[in-house]
Scaffold this motif. Structure first.
Motif, PDB file in Angstrom:
ATOM      1  N   GLU A 145     -18.274  27.071  30.970  1.00  0.00           N
ATOM      2  CA  GLU A 145     -16.909  27.236  31.460  1.00  0.00           C
ATOM      3  C   GLU A 145     -16.776  26.758  32.907  1.00  0.00           C
ATOM      4  O   GLU A 145     -17.573  27.122  33.761  1.00  0.00           O
ATOM      5  CB  GLU A 145     -16.504  28.711  31.419  1.00  0.00           C
ATOM      6  N   GLU A 146     -15.707  26.009  33.168  1.00  0.00           N
ATOM      7  CA  GLU A 146     -15.418  25.513  34.517  1.00  0.00           C
ATOM      8  C   GLU A 146     -15.284  26.656  35.525  1.00  0.00           C
ATOM      9  O   GLU A 146     -15.706  26.546  36.664  1.00  0.00           O
ATOM     10  CB  GLU A 146     -14.092  24.737  34.521  1.00  0.00           C
ATOM     11  N   SER A 147     -14.650  27.735  35.078  1.00  0.00           N
ATOM     12  CA  SER A 147     -14.290  28.833  35.989  1.00  0.00           C
ATOM     13  C   SER A 147     -15.500  29.621  36.493  1.00  0.00           C
ATOM     14  O   SER A 147     -15.395  30.336  37.489  1.00  0.00           O
ATOM     15  CB  SER A 147     -13.338  29.784  35.270  1.00  0.00           C
TER      16      SER A 147
END
Ligand SMILES: *Cc1c(COP(=O)(O)O)cnc(C)c1O
Length: 233
Positions: free
Chosen positions: A141-143
Motif C-alpha cells: 500500500e502507498e499509504s
C-alpha cells in the motif's frame, strides 16, 4: 458515583478484558503471558484518561502525534505522575525529531538513516539511550510507511553504532486482510536479525483488532488503543 470513579471503572474493565485476550492468545501459542508487553495507545485521549489508566496499573503509553504527545507528557509530569514509559509510534518527520528525542523513551517508527542520526544527535546526554524499533513496510500500500525489507539490515547496522540509541526491534502495520502473512514475514526477519544485535528483543505488532493474530506470529508488544480507551472520534 463521581465521574472519575465511573471512568476509572470503565478503563479498569477494558484493561482487564485486553489482558485476558493477551493471556488467552499466549496460552494458545504456548507462550508465557510475560512474553507480551501491553502498550496503551492514548492518542486523541486526554491526559486525564492516561492518569486514570496509570492508576489502574498501566505503565506504558503510546502517542502518534509529536505535539499532542509532548504536551501530555509535560502535563502529567507537572501533576506529579512519574514512572510512566512513553513510546512514539507515529510517522516521524526529520524536523520533529528533537522533541521526540527529548521527551520519549521509545520510538517504534524509525524508517530511514537521517531520522536515526538526528535522534542520536538530539538525545540528551543525561537521559538513558532512546529505545528504537525499525518500522518495516511489508504491505504494498502507498499509504504505509516503513523501510523496505531489503533495506532493514543496513539501517539496523547503522542504528546499532549510533550513540544514545538502543536497537530494540522491528515494527509493522499490516495491510488489512494480510495480517497473518505480514506478521509472519516480520517474525522471520526478526529471528534472522536477533542473533546479530544483542539488545534486540521487541517485535512490535498487533492492535485492538488483530492482537491474537500478532501474538500467534511472535509479537512481544501489542499497541492497543480503542479496546482500552474507547472509539476515537
Ligand atoms: C492508533 C494506532 C494503534 C492503536 O490502534 P487501535 O486499533 O485503536 O488499537 C496502534 N499502532 C499504531 C501505529 C497506531 O497508529
Amino acid at each position: 458515583m463521581n465521574p472519575d470513579a465511573s471512568e476509572l471503572q470503565r478503563l479498569q474493565r477494558n484493561l482487564t478484558q485486553v489482558k485476558d485476550r493477551i493471556q488467552t492468545a499466549c496460552a494458545a501459542s504456548h507462550r508465557p503471558d510475560s512474553s507480551v508487553a501491553l502498550l496503551a495507545v492514548s492518542k486523541t485521549f486526554p491526559a486525564h484518561d492516561v492518569a486514570l489508566m496509570a492508576q489502574a496499573g498501566q505503565t506504558d503509553f503510546g502517542e502518534n502525534y509529536v505535539q499532542e504527545g509532548v504536551e501530555k507528557i509535560a502535563l502529567l509530569k507537572q501533576q506529579g505522575l512519574s514512572g510512566l514509559t512513553w513510546h512514539f509510534i507515529g510517522p516521524l518527520q526529520s524536523n520533529k525529531t528533537r522533541p521526540v528525542a527529548e521527551n520519549f523513551d521509545w520510538v517504534h517508527t524509525v524508517e530511514r538513516e537521517k531520522i536515526a542520526q538526528r535522534l542520536a544527535e538530539q538525545r540528551p546526554a543525561g537521559l538513558a539511550p532512546l529505545n528504537v524499533c525499525l518500522q518495516v513496510k511489508l504491505s504494498k500500500e502507498e499509504s504505509k510507511s516503513g523501510a523496505a525489507p531489503q533495506a532493514v539490515e543496513a539501517l539496523a547496522a547503522l542504528v546499532a553504532t549510533l550513540p544514545q540509541l538502543k536497537l530494540r526491534g522491528l515494527m509493522t502495520l499490516p495491510e488489512p486482510g494480510k495480517e497473518a502473512e505480514e506478521f509472519e514475514q516480520l517474525n522471520a526477519l526478526f529471528e534472522t536479525m536477533k542473533p546479530h544485535y544483542p539488545d534486540m528483543d521487541t517485535l512490535s505488532m498487533g492492535m485492538s483488532a488483530d492482537l491474537e493474530t500478532a501474538i500467534a506470529h511472535g509479537s512481544t508488544c501489542v499497541r492497543i488503543g480503542s479496546a482500552l480507551f474507547g472509539a476515537r472520534t
